[in-house]
Design a protein around this motif. Structure first.
Motif, PDB file in Angstrom:
ATOM      1  N   GLY B  37       0.840  -1.185   0.000  1.00  0.00           N
ATOM      2  CA  GLY B  37       0.000   0.000   0.000  1.00  0.00           C
ATOM      3  C   GLY B  37       0.873   1.232   0.000  1.00  0.00           C
ATOM      4  O   GLY B  37       2.010   1.164   0.452  1.00  0.00           O
ATOM      5  N   PRO B  38       0.362   2.355  -0.492  1.00  0.00           N
ATOM      6  CA  PRO B  38       1.161   3.579  -0.476  1.00  0.00           C
ATOM      7  C   PRO B  38       1.369   4.080   0.949  1.00  0.00           C
ATOM      8  O   PRO B  38       0.746   3.566   1.893  1.00  0.00           O
ATOM      9  CB  PRO B  38       0.320   4.567  -1.287  1.00  0.00           C
ATOM     10  CG  PRO B  38      -1.048   4.013  -1.289  1.00  0.00           C
ATOM     11  CD  PRO B  38      -0.958   2.549  -1.094  1.00  0.00           C
ATOM     12  N   ALA B  41      -1.348   4.330   3.988  1.00  0.00           N
ATOM     13  CA  ALA B  41      -2.509   3.526   3.582  1.00  0.00           C
ATOM     14  C   ALA B  41      -3.118   2.761   4.755  1.00  0.00           C
ATOM     15  O   ALA B  41      -4.294   2.423   4.744  1.00  0.00           O
ATOM     16  CB  ALA B  41      -2.101   2.554   2.499  1.00  0.00           C
ATOM     17  N   ILE B 207      -3.622  -5.585  -1.137  1.00  0.00           N
ATOM     18  CA  ILE B 207      -3.246  -4.178  -1.330  1.00  0.00           C
ATOM     19  C   ILE B 207      -4.210  -3.332  -0.517  1.00  0.00           C
ATOM     20  O   ILE B 207      -5.432  -3.495  -0.603  1.00  0.00           O
ATOM     21  CB  ILE B 207      -3.259  -3.785  -2.821  1.00  0.00           C
ATOM     22  CG1 ILE B 207      -2.172  -4.592  -3.554  1.00  0.00           C
ATOM     23  CG2 ILE B 207      -3.009  -2.292  -2.983  1.00  0.00           C
ATOM     24  CD1 ILE B 207      -2.079  -4.326  -5.030  1.00  0.00           C
ATOM     25  N   ASP B 209      -5.347   0.513   0.754  1.00  0.00           N
ATOM     26  CA  ASP B 209      -5.270   1.923   0.363  1.00  0.00           C
ATOM     27  C   ASP B 209      -6.343   2.702   1.114  1.00  0.00           C
ATOM     28  O   ASP B 209      -7.503   2.311   1.145  1.00  0.00           O
ATOM     29  CB  ASP B 209      -5.470   2.051  -1.156  1.00  0.00           C
ATOM     30  CG  ASP B 209      -5.172   3.454  -1.643  1.00  0.00           C
ATOM     31  OD1 ASP B 209      -4.291   4.106  -1.053  1.00  0.00           O
ATOM     32  OD2 ASP B 209      -5.815   3.900  -2.613  1.00  0.00           O
ATOM     33  N   LYS B 210      -5.930   3.780   1.707  1.00  0.00           N
ATOM     34  CA  LYS B 210      -6.838   4.641   2.482  1.00  0.00           C
ATOM     35  C   LYS B 210      -7.672   3.851   3.485  1.00  0.00           C
ATOM     36  O   LYS B 210      -8.868   4.056   3.650  1.00  0.00           O
ATOM     37  CB  LYS B 210      -7.744   5.428   1.540  1.00  0.00           C
ATOM     38  CG  LYS B 210      -6.968   6.399   0.640  1.00  0.00           C
ATOM     39  CD  LYS B 210      -7.913   7.273  -0.135  1.00  0.00           C
ATOM     40  CE  LYS B 210      -7.153   8.311  -0.935  1.00  0.00           C
ATOM     41  NZ  LYS B 210      -6.320   7.735  -1.989  1.00  0.00           N
ATOM     42  N   PHE B 296      -0.185  -2.170  -9.097  1.00  0.00           N
ATOM     43  CA  PHE B 296      -0.330  -1.448  -7.833  1.00  0.00           C
ATOM     44  C   PHE B 296      -0.793  -0.014  -8.115  1.00  0.00           C
ATOM     45  O   PHE B 296      -1.744   0.481  -7.515  1.00  0.00           O
ATOM     46  CB  PHE B 296       1.019  -1.466  -7.110  1.00  0.00           C
ATOM     47  CG  PHE B 296       1.055  -0.672  -5.852  1.00  0.00           C
ATOM     48  CD1 PHE B 296       0.547  -1.202  -4.682  1.00  0.00           C
ATOM     49  CD2 PHE B 296       1.600   0.595  -5.813  1.00  0.00           C
ATOM     50  CE1 PHE B 296       0.582  -0.480  -3.509  1.00  0.00           C
ATOM     51  CE2 PHE B 296       1.631   1.320  -4.653  1.00  0.00           C
ATOM     52  CZ  PHE B 296       1.132   0.777  -3.492  1.00  0.00           C
ATOM     53  N   THR B 300      -4.393   1.534  -6.964  1.00  0.00           N
ATOM     54  CA  THR B 300      -4.488   2.635  -5.996  1.00  0.00           C
ATOM     55  C   THR B 300      -4.979   3.900  -6.683  1.00  0.00           C
ATOM     56  O   THR B 300      -5.698   4.688  -6.095  1.00  0.00           O
ATOM     57  CB  THR B 300      -3.146   2.866  -5.292  1.00  0.00           C
ATOM     58  OG1 THR B 300      -2.122   2.992  -6.278  1.00  0.00           O
ATOM     59  CG2 THR B 300      -2.810   1.750  -4.340  1.00  0.00           C
ATOM     60  N   GLU B 301      -4.606   4.085  -7.964  1.00  0.00           N
ATOM     61  CA  GLU B 301      -5.083   5.269  -8.695  1.00  0.00           C
ATOM     62  C   GLU B 301      -6.581   5.188  -8.955  1.00  0.00           C
ATOM     63  O   GLU B 301      -7.301   6.155  -8.810  1.00  0.00           O
ATOM     64  CB  GLU B 301      -4.325   5.436 -10.009  1.00  0.00           C
ATOM     65  CG  GLU B 301      -3.005   6.158  -9.794  1.00  0.00           C
ATOM     66  CD  GLU B 301      -2.070   6.017 -10.975  1.00  0.00           C
ATOM     67  OE1 GLU B 301      -2.506   5.502 -12.017  1.00  0.00           O
ATOM     68  OE2 GLU B 301      -0.902   6.402 -10.831  1.00  0.00           O
ATOM     69  N   LYS B 303      -8.742   3.746  -7.176  1.00  0.00           N
ATOM     70  CA  LYS B 303      -9.411   4.001  -5.906  1.00  0.00           C
ATOM     71  C   LYS B 303      -9.451   5.506  -5.625  1.00  0.00           C
ATOM     72  O   LYS B 303     -10.445   6.036  -5.166  1.00  0.00           O
ATOM     73  CB  LYS B 303      -8.652   3.257  -4.799  1.00  0.00           C
ATOM     74  CG  LYS B 303      -9.400   3.146  -3.525  1.00  0.00           C
ATOM     75  CD  LYS B 303     -10.530   2.152  -3.638  1.00  0.00           C
ATOM     76  CE  LYS B 303     -11.480   2.370  -2.465  1.00  0.00           C
ATOM     77  NZ  LYS B 303     -12.703   1.609  -2.650  1.00  0.00           N
ATOM     78  N   SER B 304      -8.302   6.173  -5.937  1.00  0.00           N
ATOM     79  CA  SER B 304      -8.247   7.615  -5.687  1.00  0.00           C
ATOM     80  C   SER B 304      -9.247   8.345  -6.567  1.00  0.00           C
ATOM     81  O   SER B 304      -9.874   9.309  -6.154  1.00  0.00           O
ATOM     82  CB  SER B 304      -6.853   8.152  -5.993  1.00  0.00           C
ATOM     83  OG  SER B 304      -5.915   7.469  -5.230  1.00  0.00           O
TER      84      SER B 304
END
Lengths: 261, 306
Positions: B37-38, B41, B207, B209-210, B296, B300-301, B303-304
């Motif tokens: 995860g970034p 996250a 993964i 994220d947030k 990845f 994640t993008e 999701k953003s």
């Protein structure tokens, strides 16, 4: 490794924390064991020998004999406190307290391990200062077991104080505030150098609210057989304070105050 | 048996930051699992809760069937943690650090000394056992934290960025070591920023994220979803290639470098054939990004953007 029971595990963990703590303060002996030896020697020379020779008797005893127990107790208090506050805060600051938090060690064992370190240093410094005092005066010990008991209980109490201070401390400055602004004044006003019978009535009443007075007097009673206050009350008060501070320390550990986010 | 079972795990910090929003996660015994995860996250929060360094706000965690609330001590005995940041006393020696750690898990000192020799030797630290830890290099410090975590033979080992800041040689040797450890039966959960590391080591992946799990599957299945890859070709001469060559979009980077995106329906043979027809000699070729990295980023993008 055969799986140990939780009781065995905690017993071995306690020994490990204790060994770690004793190794720490003996490794830096020049910061932990030497300074009280030098400072207390100066107290014996200046207050005991030079000024004391002009004072005469105190509480029915030679002034040097009167202040020796107080000075020993002062070093015990300072060192027991300093050991736990600096050790536990360093463990937090460098984050190696996480070694314990991640492990299955109980909160009681963590607390007892750190107290063990503080008490060991307190007793050891007390012994060193007692040996130094022999160069100045030989005083009989009226109640040896009481002397030992008071040293251990007082070390325990101030180790707990150091632990609570370390839990709340966020920076190194925070671990010197209590010793400088609370512990030192209370110790000096706790009858180390004088009998409270010398104080005017108002100040004598106020002095009785100082818990360190009870420890110093109980300890002095162990040596000289004289005390400004009842020894049973003194021991009871120390035990009471220990019970309260232990409960507070355990609560802080359980809640993870200052340790877990 | 499940090495780790997480249900509806949530964490809201005192400042109101919602780090985890009710995640579910299962890791089977013997798995080599990647948690990616970034930054920010929720990876470290998740690991912190499993390791009892962070108090959860809601949900449950079980380690080998031991609940972190009802059976905390037993859950902890199954767990070894290698944190992201150095967290040992820099004034103690590696030997003192690992022996004390074994003591915290109930291993008698005599046995701990034998185990310490074994573990420190395996991680090439035995020669340094009596120096102050602050004098160790970054790679040695990382290995020391692994050694410490292994002292009590944990069934589940969690490594939070174990190869951050170490050189390639050390990283590769750590990979070999971790593969061996996993082959011997230790379940491993790994977080890393080096996606090549996760792809090379791990069989399953989640993964995050947030504060939410956005993907949880096997590495193979995840990589199979990758529908296009970008390759970088080093060529002798470009020979005036068009921007699109029979459906292959080409991007000229410089006189000798070409980027080409290839979808799953096409293959490299077709591309090489077309380039040969135009007299373009390909000297070498590489992926522009690691395959997992592309996935990845897309996950994640997405999701953003949502």
């Amino acid at each position: 490794m055969p799986t140990p029971s939780l009781r065995q595990l905690n017993w071995i963990a306690f020994q490990s924390i204790l060994v770690k703590e004793i190794t720490r303060f003996t490794r830096i002996w020049a910061q932990t064991l030497l300074p009280p030896a030098i400072t207390m020697t100066l107290y014996f020379v200046i207050f005991g020998k030079l000024i004391g020779s002009q004072i005469g008797d105190m509480g029915g005893h030679n002034y040097m004999a009167y202040i020796v127990p107080g000075i020993i107790m002062m070093s015990v208090i300072q060192n027991a406190y300093a050991n736990v506050v600096s050790s536990f805060f360093s463990a937090k600051f460098q984050r190696f307290v996480e070694e314990l938090l991640v492990s299955p060690v109980s909160n009681n064992t963590i607390l007892l391990g750190y107290l063990g370190g503080g008490v060991t240093r307190g007793v050891l410094v007390g012994l060193i200062v007692s040996l130094i005092s022999l160069f100045f005066i030989r005083i009989p010990i009226a109640h040896p077991w009481l002397v030992f008991l008071v040293v251990v209980l007082t070390s325990t109490l101030f180790s707990l104080g150091g632990f609570i201070n370390a839990v709340y401390a966020k920076k190194f400055d925070d671990i010197s505030i209590v010793p400088t602004f609370i512990l030192t004044p209370l110790t000096y006003l706790g009858g180390v150098f004088y009998s409270i019978s010398l104080l005017p009535e108002f100040w004598r009443g106020l002095a009785l609210a100082n818990p360190i007075l009870y420890m110093v007097n109980a300890f002095r009673y162990g040596f000289l057989g004289v005390s400004d206050i009842d020894v049973g009350v003194a021991i009871g008060m120390i035990l009471g304070f220990i019970a309260v501070l232990y409960a507070v320390s355990l609560h802080l550990l359980k809640r993870g105050i200052g340790l877990r986010s | 048996m499940q090495a780790l079972r997480i249900r509806q795990l949530a964490k809201t910090y005192g400042n109101g930051v919602e780090a985890l929003k009710g995640i579910d996660l299962d890791v089977e015994e013997g798995d080599f699992f990647a948690l990616l995860g970034p930054n920010g996250a929720g990876k470290s929060t998740t690991i912190g809760i499993i390791a009892s360094l962070v108090n959860k706000s809601a949900g449950s965690v079980q380690v080998f069937g031991h609940d972190l609330v009802e059976d905390l001590a037993l859950a902890k005995t199954c767990l070894g943690l290698v944190p992201q940041e150095f967290n040992f006393s820099v004034f103690e020696t590696p030997l003192q650090i690992v022996v004390n750690q074994a003591g915290f898990y109930g291993m008698p000192r005599r046995e701990a000394l034998v185990r310490a020799e074994e573990v420190l030797n395996t991680l090439s630290l035995w020669d340094k056992r009596n120096v102050q830890s602050r004098t160790l290099s970054g790679g040695m410090k990382r290995r020391l934290m692994i050694a410490r975590a292994l002292m009590h033979r944990p069934r589940l080992l969690i490594l939070d960025e174990p190869t951050a800041g170490v050189d390639i040689e050390v990283r590769r040797s750590m990979w070999e070591f971790l593969r061996g450890l996993n082959a011997q039966g230790t379940t491993i959960i790994l977080t890393t920023h080096y996606l090549e590391e996760a792809e090379s080591l791990c069989r399953n992946i989640a993964i995050i994220d947030k504060g939410l799990i956005v993907e949880n599957t096997s590495m193979k299945a995840l990589l199979a979803t990758l529908d296009r890859e970008t390759f970088v070709l080093d060529v002798r001469h470009l020979n005036g290639l068009p921007e699109i060559l029979d459906g292959f979009p080409l991007r000229r980077v410089d006189e000798h470098t070409l980027e080409v995106e290839i979808s799953r329906e096409r293959n490299l043979n077709q591309l090489f054939g077309l380039l040969s027809e135009r007299g373009v000699e390909v000297m070498s070729m590489r992926n522009k990004a690691n395959r997992l990295e592309e996935l990845f980023l897309s996950l994640t993008e997405k999701k953003s953007a949502a």
